[in-house]
Each structure stands twice: as structure tokens, then as C-alpha cells.
Design a protein around this motif. Sequence first.
Motif, mmCIF file in Angstrom:
data_model
loop_
_atom_site.group_PDB
_atom_site.id
_atom_site.type_symbol
_atom_site.label_atom_id
_atom_site.label_comp_id
_atom_site.label_asym_id
_atom_site.label_seq_id
_atom_site.Cartn_x
_atom_site.Cartn_y
_atom_site.Cartn_z
ATOM 1 N N ALA A 393 0.873 -1.187 0.000
ATOM 2 C CA ALA A 393 0.000 0.000 0.000
ATOM 3 C C ALA A 393 0.902 1.227 0.000
ATOM 4 C CB ALA A 393 -0.913 -0.009 1.218
ATOM 5 N N PRO A 394 1.220 1.766 -1.180
ATOM 6 C CA PRO A 394 2.182 2.878 -1.248
ATOM 7 C C PRO A 394 1.604 4.176 -0.689
ATOM 8 C CG PRO A 394 1.218 2.473 -3.400
ATOM 9 C CD PRO A 394 0.715 1.382 -2.497
ATOM 10 N N ARG A 395 2.422 4.882 0.040
ATOM 11 C CA ARG A 395 2.008 6.176 0.567
ATOM 12 C C ARG A 395 2.047 7.221 -0.541
ATOM 13 N NH1 ARG A 395 5.300 6.540 6.362
ATOM 14 N NH2 ARG A 395 4.324 4.692 7.325
ATOM 15 N N GLY A 396 1.136 8.142 -0.478
ATOM 16 C CA GLY A 396 1.086 9.202 -1.468
ATOM 17 C C GLY A 396 0.275 8.815 -2.687
ATOM 18 N N LEU A 397 0.608 7.663 -3.328
ATOM 19 C CA LEU A 397 -0.137 7.233 -4.506
ATOM 20 C C LEU A 397 -1.508 6.688 -4.149
ATOM 21 C CD1 LEU A 397 2.569 5.391 -6.648
ATOM 22 C CD2 LEU A 397 1.463 7.562 -7.166
ATOM 23 N N GLY A 398 -1.584 6.031 -2.986
ATOM 24 C CA GLY A 398 -2.818 5.349 -2.638
ATOM 25 C C GLY A 398 -2.983 4.092 -3.465
ATOM 26 N N GLY A 399 -4.083 3.444 -3.328
ATOM 27 C CA GLY A 399 -4.335 2.227 -4.095
ATOM 28 C C GLY A 399 -3.470 1.061 -3.638
ATOM 29 N N GLN A 400 -3.163 0.184 -4.572
ATOM 30 C CA GLN A 400 -2.402 -1.029 -4.263
ATOM 31 C C GLN A 400 -1.281 -1.214 -5.277
ATOM 32 O OE1 GLN A 400 -4.177 -4.987 -2.811
ATOM 33 N NE2 GLN A 400 -3.835 -5.382 -4.980
ATOM 34 N N LEU A 401 -0.109 -1.559 -4.762
ATOM 35 C CA LEU A 401 1.062 -1.793 -5.603
ATOM 36 C C LEU A 401 1.449 -3.252 -5.491
ATOM 37 C CD1 LEU A 401 3.283 -0.455 -7.388
ATOM 38 C CD2 LEU A 401 4.647 -0.255 -5.292
ATOM 39 N N ALA A 402 1.645 -3.899 -6.627
ATOM 40 C CA ALA A 402 2.037 -5.309 -6.652
ATOM 41 C C ALA A 402 3.394 -5.440 -7.321
ATOM 42 C CB ALA A 402 0.993 -6.140 -7.396
ATOM 43 N N LEU A 403 4.299 -6.170 -6.666
ATOM 44 C CA LEU A 403 5.619 -6.463 -7.212
ATOM 45 C C LEU A 403 5.702 -7.956 -7.486
ATOM 46 C CD1 LEU A 403 7.814 -4.361 -4.738
ATOM 47 C CD2 LEU A 403 6.844 -3.635 -6.930
ATOM 48 N N GLU A 404 6.190 -8.312 -8.666
ATOM 49 C CA GLU A 404 6.233 -9.728 -9.032
ATOM 50 C C GLU A 404 7.567 -10.062 -9.679
ATOM 51 O OE1 GLU A 404 4.011 -12.337 -12.355
ATOM 52 O OE2 GLU A 404 2.696 -11.716 -10.679
ATOM 53 N N ALA A 405 8.116 -11.209 -9.278
ATOM 54 C CA ALA A 405 9.313 -11.766 -9.911
ATOM 55 C C ALA A 405 8.978 -13.178 -10.363
ATOM 56 C CB ALA A 405 10.485 -11.777 -8.939
ATOM 57 N N GLN A 406 9.508 -13.578 -11.529
ATOM 58 C CA GLN A 406 9.175 -14.884 -12.052
ATOM 59 C C GLN A 406 10.299 -15.425 -12.912
ATOM 60 O OE1 GLN A 406 6.415 -14.397 -15.717
ATOM 61 N NE2 GLN A 406 5.632 -12.957 -14.182
ATOM 62 N N GLY A 407 10.312 -16.751 -13.049
ATOM 63 C CA GLY A 407 11.286 -17.404 -13.895
ATOM 64 C C GLY A 407 10.707 -18.674 -14.480
ATOM 65 N N LEU A 408 11.132 -19.012 -15.694
ATOM 66 C CA LEU A 408 10.637 -20.204 -16.365
ATOM 67 C C LEU A 408 11.769 -20.817 -17.174
ATOM 68 C CD1 LEU A 408 8.107 -21.958 -17.150
ATOM 69 C CD2 LEU A 408 7.921 -20.494 -19.175
ATOM 70 N N GLY A 409 11.983 -22.131 -16.981
ATOM 71 C CA GLY A 409 12.966 -22.867 -17.756
ATOM 72 C C GLY A 409 12.294 -23.967 -18.551
ATOM 73 N N ILE A 410 12.646 -24.095 -19.834
ATOM 74 C CA ILE A 410 12.046 -25.081 -20.729
ATOM 75 C C ILE A 410 13.166 -25.918 -21.345
ATOM 76 C CG2 ILE A 410 10.677 -25.468 -22.799
ATOM 77 C CD1 ILE A 410 8.992 -24.305 -20.648
ATOM 78 N N LEU A 411 13.026 -27.251 -21.243
ATOM 79 C CA LEU A 411 13.968 -28.173 -21.871
ATOM 80 C C LEU A 411 13.192 -29.136 -22.756
ATOM 81 C CD1 LEU A 411 16.302 -29.106 -18.854
ATOM 82 C CD2 LEU A 411 16.728 -27.397 -20.642
#
Length: 745
Positions: A393-411
Amino acid sequence: MAKQAARQRGRRVRRGGSIFALALTLLGLGASGAGAQDGRASDGGAPDDLPATLIADSVSYDRETRRLTATGDVEVLYQGRVLRARAITYDQAADRIEATGPISLTDPATGVLLAGGAALTPDLRDGLIESAQVLIGEKLQIAAAEARRSEGRFTTLYRTVASSCEICAGSHTPTWSIRASRVTRDEVAQRIYFENATLQLLGWPVAWLPRMSVPDPGVNRASGVLVPMAQHSNIYGFGVKVPYFRVLGPTSDATLTPFLTTTGAKLLEGEYRRRFDSGGFDFNGVFALDDGLDGEFGRGAAFATGAFALPDFGLGAGFTTDFNLAVASDDAFLQQFDYSDADLLTSYARITRTRTSDYFELGSVAFQSLREDQASTTLPIVPLDFVYRELLAPRGLGGQLALEAQGLGILRADGQDTLRLGGDVDWRRGWTLPWGILASAGALGDFDVYRVWDDPTLPDSAVVRAEPNVNVELRWPFARAVATPAGVVSHVIEPIAQVIYSDTIGESDVPNNDSTLVEFDTTNLFSIDRFPGEDRVETGLRANLGIGYTRYDPAGWSLGATVGQVIRAEPDDEFYESTGLAGKWSDVVAALRLDIGEALSLVDRALFDTDLTFSRNEFTMAYVGATAGVRASYVFLAESDNPYYGPQPETNEFGIDARYRVLPNWEVRGLWRYDVTARDNLRAGGGVIYGNDCAQFDLSVSRRYTSSTNVPPSTSIGFSVRLAGLGGGSEGDWPAARVCAAQPS
């Protein structure tokens, strides 16, 4: 003393008297020693020998013969057990108890015993019972000419008839019964042993066994042979399965099932189950010693599922792991022996944690194709599938902030190998405007790095792609309530408009592993990106427009409808024609849903152009009632050309699966799948079930019309029997086969 007076005063004969001793000995509890005199257990344990109660019309004691006699509706009550008899005589000199019937002994732990008469030792360890009837676990009834008690744990009945079915007065033909020359019940082992037993169905003998044993009906898990199953197929002939269940401990068990067929197949099925405080797993499989077809050894399949709560490794609590294993020796085995019609097996293992403010997942996935035109070597193996998402919940901006990290390996054994690492930042905030308008705005920044191997069309180096996205949404719900004689009818209309702009920065021609099949319908009409994965992104300026309507009726039904379309400033080349999203104007998506109570549901989803030419239409109906059930579906998919899978033929199929209880004890069911385009059947089947309070008989027939190189069309027949009280209960809420008429008093 008078019985009525004793009950009114709650008279209780306590210590030191002959009547108290009689009550204890009749119930096998003993009255000797200090424990009987002071109310404490003689071994220092729990006070089991508490005062008992004897109620009778009259009680007399002859001091010369040392005989105590209680007559007239005698009742002895002790620790929940109740003994009733017309008369009871205790001969202290002979150390013998005689009871005159009718006698009934009710014990919550062992059941109910009815008899015409009995002569027993005071501790009930030995004795003879005449015309005995035993009710065990309120399920299994055993009638015998006589019975003997021995060693305080065995009850042996002679010339017996056993059944769990309702038997009316004047009728001696239950649905099923077992006649045996001798039946022995071991109360300690909680098992019943039959000797020289004949199983009868509707009075007709169908099987004879020199010896058999079953657990007490009240035992939930007990080792032993389960009810055999018979089935037939024109591929493997007639087959019989005889499961053997083994209890390995309080939290584990195993089942071994030999499967023998008339074509010579010798298969062994196995299942192992284990539970822990943190979770559990199930493993099952089948192995062919001889498949009976080509004489091959070693064909089979294995499956496993499990889930566990993980300990806290310093990362916080809440982590769980689950897995699924599915593997077959070849493409045809599962279909040939009626185990599954699946054409793709999926195996995975993952670790997840879901909390209010974050989500974590780390897993691996593998696939096995069972299609004759697809090699498993071309399918991907996913050694790495990682996602972490956190909400702030960021201050000043209001609303909702989502941070995402991801990884995918294909063989792949044959083909391209890929590694993708990336993440995104997603902000969204909502407002309520005048006149009830709901507004929201969002911004998204996505960043991905790709590394590709074994693909001559792509550079042998890392490529980078970024996607900025901004969007706004307006919703204006209208609600109206109309009073009617039946109640208040509610109407809700909600127009929705979204405007979105997104683009890609850097390399856009990256490998596509997770977005090869796009489906456009009302579920993703208002999504900011309609690709199912991360490898492709929807770009350009566009508007998602739609309207929804819902009616709630006081009669218990509701009607909902949604219709919408996407308008673009410029076509998005990533969408191929059959998706319905190509061009500036998308096809129209619509959905209609009608729910009548909790029993009936009808849903239709469609995709069509402005000329009302349908490219997809899906209809489903589900009805679930007490005496009937129907699931019907219709699927139409127009012929299409998918750049990843090639030309796709038209799909036009109808299917129905129904059941109907034609009589209280009879139920019929049927299924049918039909290819409208080819004008040919795909699958058909039916079955008949007869069930009552004590048994269930299930006969089924199934025909598969499709074929492949290894598996021709086949017909399968199955038959199974469940007998309540013999190691398992009959399934379904079946009424008794008959209702006994009241007998004159």
C-alpha cells in the motif's frame, strides 16, 4: 419389589448383597475381591465395578439351596449394558446362571444378543445359549440354533444364517444371506469367521467357500480380501480382479489386486497410502507380468499424489508442497485395459505459500503424450517455474502496488530450450464518482530476459523485452427492485468500459511456450492482456466494451447475461484469425446463464462476428435431483488454422450423461457422445443399479468408437457387488427393499 415402584424410586441395590453379585456376574464383571466391595478396581485401575441395578417384579433367595431367583421382566443394568430376561436364577452352589427367555443382552461395544435361553458361568466366559440371534454394529444379523461362549472372547454359533437385510415376519428370503455350519466371532480381534459357507442371492446359492472371514461391521479398516470385481472387453476378454487389503498401521495401508483375463493377461495392481501429521501421499500403479496381447512383460503405469505442510526453515510458516506423478509404459496401455482415456499425462512438484500480502510458488512440470501423432520428446520439461508476488500500500499514490518476480525454464529432448527471467510492477487504484460511477486506473511495467538454445531462427544470446501498460476502467451499475405479489424482483444492469494502451520495448520476437492457444470469451473480456502466459503481450490502443444484466426472482431462479467486444486503433498481429481478436473490431462474445434453484443450471457461451457467423459456441446443462441427474453439453468450434498446431478441423460434438431412479431400488444411467460433423458416435454406455439398505449391484456397459493404430474400438462390461456388513457398506441413499407390515400385538 414391584417393577413400577422400583423405577419410580430409582431403587439401586449396592454393596455386599447377593442381588448385586448376581448383576455383576451376569455381565461378566465379577464381584469377588476388595474391588467388588469398595467400588475400586482390584488392579488399581479405573473403578469398573461400580454399583449395578437389578429390576424385577419379584426377587427371592433360598438360603438352604443358595439359589437366588428374579422373575417378571427382569432387567440388569451396568455401565451402559442392559440384560433383559423373563427370569434369572443364580445357583451359588453350582456356580451357574440360568436365564429363561426371551433374553436380550445389549452391549454398546459388541452389539445385541437375543436368545431363547442360556446357561452360563458367572463370569460369562463359558456357556450355552439356545436359539441365539446376534446383531453386530447395527448391520449384520446372525441367527443360530445354538451358541457357545468360551474364553471370554469367542462366541461360536452353529447352523447359522447371516444377513444385513431387513427380514419381515413370515418371510425367510433376504436379498442376500450366508448360510454356514459354524460361525465364530472373536471379540478381541474384532473378526468373524465362517466355515462351510454358502452365499445366497434372493435365496439362490451363488458361491461356496470352505472358510472365510470378515471384520466386525464396526471396524473401519481391517486386512483381508475385498469383494471381487468382474469386467469384460473385446480387447482383453473376460477379467476378474480380487483385491487384498492390508492394514500396515494406524496411518498406512496397502492394496494388491491381481487382474487375470481370458486372453492370458496377468496384471498386478497396487496401492499404498500413508498419512502423517503434516500431510500424506497415495501411490498406485499396475504392472503386467503378461499383457495377454503380444505376451509383453513390463507394461504398466504408475500414479502418485501427495501434499505436505513444510516446517519453518527460517523463512516463515505457511509453506506447503504437493506433487502429482503420472507415467505410462506406452501410448496404448491405459486405454487397452480400461484405466483411462487420457491422451496427455502431467506430472508436477511444487512448493507454495499463500498469504494476505504475498504469494510464492516454485515448481517443476513434465508431460507425456499418449497420442500416436505426437512424440513425447517434443514436449517441454519445465525444471523451473517460479513466481513471487507481493502486495503493498504505497504512501502518497494510494491504491495497491504489486511487485512480481518470475522465472521459467524449458527443456526439450528434440527442439528449443529456453530460460526466461523477469518481473513486473503493477499499480491500481479505484474511486467512486458522482451518480454511482466506479472508476479505476492502473499502470504496469513488465521486464523479461530470454536466453535460447538449439533454435537456429533466434540469436544465440540473451534478449531483453519490456512492456509498459496504462489503463482506465469505468463501471456504472444500475439496480432496480420491483415489488410483485410473489416478492421483490431485483434487476442489475452494469455497463463497463476499459481503455488500455501497451507496447513492447526491445525484442518482441521471443520464444512462445505458454501463449500458443488463445481463447476469447466473457471470462477475459475485461482483462488488460488476453494471452494466457507471459511469452506474448497484447499491444496497442484498445477499448474493452461490454454490458452485464442479472435478474433475481423471488421464486428462486436467476438469469444473467453478458455481451461485449474489443475495439482497436490498429490490428494486433500476434492474434491469429481464429482467436476472434484479429482486426480492429473483435468478434462479439456473449454468455447467458439460467439458474433455477440449486438443482438446474444452464450456461451458453458464444463467439460470433457481426454477421452472426459463429466461430465457437458452448452449451452446458446440469440438473442434480434426488431421483435424477443430467449433464448435457454441446461444443462447436469452427475450422481454424493455428500457426503453432497447424490446421484444426471443425469440432461439433454433443454429449449427455444421465441417471434416473425409476423405482425406489432401481436406477438406470446412460452416456452418449456424438460427433455431429462426422455423423458418428464417439462413446456410448449405460448401466443398471439395484440397491437397498443392505446391498448394491452395479452392471455397466461402455462402448468406445474411436480408434488408433494400437487401440481399436472396444466394448467393456463391468459388474460389481457391495454387501453391507461384510467389510463395507452399500453406496447411495437406498431405501429398504421392503417395508414390513405391522404385526398384531
